[in-house]
Design an enzyme around this catalytic site. Structure first.
Site, short mmCIF file in Angstrom:
data_model
loop_
_atom_site.label_atom_id
_atom_site.label_comp_id
_atom_site.label_asym_id
_atom_site.label_seq_id
_atom_site.Cartn_x
_atom_site.Cartn_y
_atom_site.Cartn_z
N ASN A 18 -18.05 19.32 -30.32
CA ASN A 18 -17.66 20.63 -30.82
C ASN A 18 -18.81 21.18 -31.65
OD1 ASN A 18 -16.17 18.47 -32.78
ND2 ASN A 18 -16.99 20.15 -34.01
N LYS A 71 -8.92 8.92 -34.27
CA LYS A 71 -10.29 9.44 -34.36
C LYS A 71 -10.80 9.19 -35.78
CE LYS A 71 -12.76 13.86 -34.73
NZ LYS A 71 -13.07 15.10 -34.05
#
Ligand code: GKR
Ligand code: MG
Length: 418
Positions: free
Chosen positions: A265, A187
């Site tokens: 998120n 990521k």
């Protein structure tokens, strides 16, 4: 069995100069360690944010938990939500989306719920994963969390990881993460450089790691149009694109023709966001985070809601220590819905921890502890040392923007920026 004492200890640990859309990490990251002591050598552990406003709320509720049965987490929730009322403790960095009394109460509840589950496990001799329905996997996969970063904090020596400010630096960082920890997915924290440069970094990662699933997360640094362009420009490269743009309506617009799922998120971060977010089709993946979703059982509930809506589940992380890693691992073990490797900042903590034997990351995964409770023990000397560091470091709140402005006075936090 009743809780006799509740201890909340703020700690600080060194954090490298990691860049994000809000600014740059300060030299010290803050956490709070919760201990629920029931006597007879039984102590449950929890870990949460250490920012001053959050710490004050933890300390407000702590005395109210004395006398509580650690199996009565409904009563735990009642006492905490009643005591907090409309209290709100927003984060200055805004990297985990909006706030409000509901999310604040869930954030305060979380470390106490985890500590109660740790106690329940220690009392019954069962691992926490068993209390969450039992493990569906023995190892929880984590992804390498790549950051653009400065060589070191200004005025200090270069850190062990060195600089990463271009695609070559990111690939070198990824290589080291993969060699050292065996991560099977990558990521990249974006939102730092103009999007074309971040796409270049993604292409370089793809060339260097042809088989690794890739993700890019600019923390809402892009407009809807820019997000659309990046989504089109990274077609076939990303398993998901995380929070390209702010807010549910913007995410929904981008999601409409993005060739990959959007993850979040930042826009679905509390129960009240679920119906609007899912109803608008804004996200295909939610990054669960037990630290603000109210603990492990509520995170499992969140995963079940995601399943009902056909939304995938991944896991979010901020800078954290080994109690959180253990909690995330038990949760990840017990979530049939976990469809992606979880995030963790663990490699960035450079081996500093409050637990005696931190769970190792091997072949990109953490093996779920077999022992009772969370399966990690507090190292009291380390806790005392990290508490001393907290007292000495002078930082009382995470503020990546203000820290970056010390070196780049014109830097502003803008979402979107491009
Ligand atoms: O540690 O800089 C960071 C991250 O940007 C973190 O604060 C974010 O909350 O990891 C997070 C994310 O996935 O957005
Ligand atoms: Mg994110």
């Amino acid at each position: 069995m009743r809780i006799r004492t509740v201890t909340v200890t703020p700690v600080a640990f060194p954090d490298p100069a990691l860049l994000n859309s809000a600014g740059v990490h300060q030299p010290w990251a803050l956490r709070a360690i919760v201990q629920l002591d029931c006597g007879d050598g039984l102590t449950g552990l929890g870990e949460t944010y250490g920012d001053a406003a959050h710490l004050a709320l933890l300390r407000t509720v702590a005395p109210l938990l004395v006398g509580l049965d650690p199996f009565h987490t409904n009563e735990l929730t009642r006492r905490i939500t009643e005591a907090l009322g409309a209290a709100d403790a927003p984060d200055r960095h805004g990297l985990t989306g909006g706030t409000g009394p509901e999310k604040t109460a869930l954030k305060v509840l979380s470390p106490f719920e985890v500590a109660c589950l740790d106690l329940q496990g220690r009392i019954t001799g069962r691992p926490v994963a068993d209390l969450l329905g039992g493990r569906v996997r023995d190892e929880v996969p984590y992804s390498a969390y790549l950051f653009y970063k400065w060589a070191g904090h200004p005025g200090a020596a270069e850190d062990d990881w060195g600089p990463a400010l271009d695609p070559d630096g990111i690939v070198a960082q990824a290589r080291r993460m993969v060699d050292r920890y065996g991560f099977g997915s990558l990521k990249l924290k974006g939102g730092v450089f103009p999007p074309e440069l971040e796409i270049e970094a993604i292409r370089a990662l793809r060339a260097a790691f042809p088989e690794h699933p890739l993700r890019l997360d600019p923390n809402a640094a892009w407009t809807v149009d820019t997000s659309r362009a990046v989504a089109a420009g990274t077609e076939g490269l990303l398993e998901y694109l995380e929070d390209p743009t702010p807010g549910i309506p913007g995410m929904a617009e981008v999601a409409r023709d993005a060739p990959m799922p959007l993850a979040t998120n930042m826009c679905v971060v509390a129960p009240a966001d679920l119906a609007p977010g899912f109803g608008a089709g804004a996200v295909g993946v939610v990054l669960a985070d037990h630290h603000y979703w109210g603990g492990l059982r509520r995170s499992a509930e969140l995963a079940a809601i995601c399943r009902t809506w056909g939304v995938g589940v991944s896991m979010h992380s901020n800078s954290h220590l080994g109690i959180s890693l253990a909690a995330m691992t038990h949760l990840g073990a017990a979530l049939p819905e976990l469809s992606y490797a979880a995030d963790t900042h663990t490699p960035w903590q450079l081996g500093t921890d409050v637990v005696a034997e931190p769970l190792p990351i091997v072949d990109g995964a953490v093996r779920v502890p077999e022992g009772p409770g969370l399966g990690v023990e507090l190292d009291p000397d380390a806790l005392a040392r990290l508490h001393e560091d907290y007292l000495r470091c002078g930082i009382r709140e995470r503020d990546d923007t203000a820290y970056r402005q010390q070196f780049e006075p014109d830097f502003r936090r803008r979402r979107p920026r491009w």
